[in-house]
Every structure is written in C-alpha cells, then in structure tokens.
Motif scaffolding. Sequence first.
Motif, PDB file in Angstrom:
ATOM      1  N   PRO A   1     -14.000 -35.344  47.445  1.00  0.00           N
ATOM      2  CA  PRO A   1     -12.740 -34.608  47.452  1.00  0.00           C
ATOM      3  C   PRO A   1     -13.327 -33.207  47.178  1.00  0.00           C
ATOM      4  CG  PRO A   1     -12.670 -37.023  46.236  1.00  0.00           C
ATOM      5  CD  PRO A   1     -14.096 -36.836  46.658  1.00  0.00           C
ATOM      6  N   LYS A   2     -13.791 -32.208  46.376  1.00  0.00           N
ATOM      7  CA  LYS A   2     -14.436 -31.729  46.263  1.00  0.00           C
ATOM      8  C   LYS A   2     -14.592 -30.015  46.980  1.00  0.00           C
ATOM      9  CE  LYS A   2     -15.609 -29.070  41.366  1.00  0.00           C
ATOM     10  NZ  LYS A   2     -15.871 -29.948  40.448  1.00  0.00           N
ATOM     11  N   SER A   3     -15.759 -31.012  47.785  1.00  0.00           N
ATOM     12  CA  SER A   3     -16.247 -30.357  48.902  1.00  0.00           C
ATOM     13  C   SER A   3     -14.906 -30.294  50.215  1.00  0.00           C
ATOM     14  CB  SER A   3     -17.169 -31.050  49.304  1.00  0.00           C
ATOM     15  OG  SER A   3     -17.436 -32.351  50.196  1.00  0.00           O
ATOM     16  N   LEU A   4     -14.308 -31.493  49.831  1.00  0.00           N
ATOM     17  CA  LEU A   4     -13.902 -31.983  51.446  1.00  0.00           C
ATOM     18  C   LEU A   4     -12.053 -30.028  50.870  1.00  0.00           C
ATOM     19  CD1 LEU A   4     -13.441 -35.228  53.139  1.00  0.00           C
ATOM     20  CD2 LEU A   4     -14.524 -33.552  54.137  1.00  0.00           C
ATOM     21  N   ARG A   5     -11.488 -30.836  49.869  1.00  0.00           N
ATOM     22  CA  ARG A   5     -10.669 -29.769  49.090  1.00  0.00           C
ATOM     23  C   ARG A   5     -11.275 -28.358  49.600  1.00  0.00           C
ATOM     24  NH1 ARG A   5      -9.432 -30.927  43.933  1.00  0.00           N
ATOM     25  NH2 ARG A   5     -11.310 -29.829  43.443  1.00  0.00           N
ATOM     26  N   PHE A   6     -12.464 -28.072  49.614  1.00  0.00           N
ATOM     27  CA  PHE A   6     -12.724 -26.658  49.984  1.00  0.00           C
ATOM     28  C   PHE A   6     -12.612 -26.311  51.153  1.00  0.00           C
ATOM     29  CE2 PHE A   6     -16.067 -23.327  50.319  1.00  0.00           C
ATOM     30  CZ  PHE A   6     -15.915 -22.181  49.948  1.00  0.00           C
ATOM     31  N   LEU A   7     -13.384 -27.088  51.995  1.00  0.00           N
ATOM     32  CA  LEU A   7     -13.293 -26.943  53.445  1.00  0.00           C
ATOM     33  C   LEU A   7     -12.462 -27.022  54.132  1.00  0.00           C
ATOM     34  CD1 LEU A   7     -16.745 -28.633  55.022  1.00  0.00           C
ATOM     35  CD2 LEU A   7     -16.046 -27.122  54.714  1.00  0.00           C
TER      36      LEU A   7
END
Length: 122
Positions: free
Chosen positions: A72-78
């Motif tokens: 979730p953290k990486s998708l939140r950034f992207l």
Amino acid sequence: MDGEKIIRWQRKRSGKAEEIHHILKDELGGGHVPSKRFGANAAWWTIAVLALNLHNLMKRRLLPEEYGKSRPKSLRFLLYTMVGKIVTHGRRTVLKIWTGDRGGTLFASVMKRLELLQSMPD
C-alpha cells in the motif's frame, strides 16, 4: 491430519499472516488507536481491514501484473500523490493528470480497466 502433514502445511504458508498483520498495523494505521473508546477503535480497525481488501482487489483487477506484489505504501506514492494536480477554476474542480510520469500513466490505465470492468455483463 498427522503431525507431518500439519507441519508441511504450516511451512507452505511461510509467514503470510505476519506480513498482512504488518501491513495492517504499520502501513494502514491499524497499530495506532485514535480513541480510548472500544467502538471507535473497532471502527478504525475495520476501516484499515477494508482498505487492505480494496488494495488487494485493486491489485488483482485494475493494476498491471507488475504491480501484483506492491505494498500500500508504494501504491499510495505512485497513485495518490504522483497522479496529477487538483485545479479549481470557474466554479469547477478538475483533476489534471500528468502523463509524463509513471503515476499519471498508471492512473490512466487503471481508469481504462475500471471502465472495461464496469461494461462487462454480470
């Protein structure tokens, strides 16, 4: 089941529950309760679990395969911070999607897949 089968079954799982627990607590805010009231904390945890389920659904149905193991953290950034800019002009609010970077392109492909998913018959 005999003991050997149980041990083999347990080893196949290889810590998946711990990974999900880590995601819920550290990446989706489930580890910090907002209130001293049980009901409010239960609602907070339920929202975190719902967010994780929506994240998994989005990974499986809307995102390209290369994002299948993303957190979730990486998708939140992207997706949520690198997609575009919200502009208000003439009593209208518009999301301008940046197409030059990875986030805007990914968001555009997700929206196309979502439209295709909506048009599929039940």
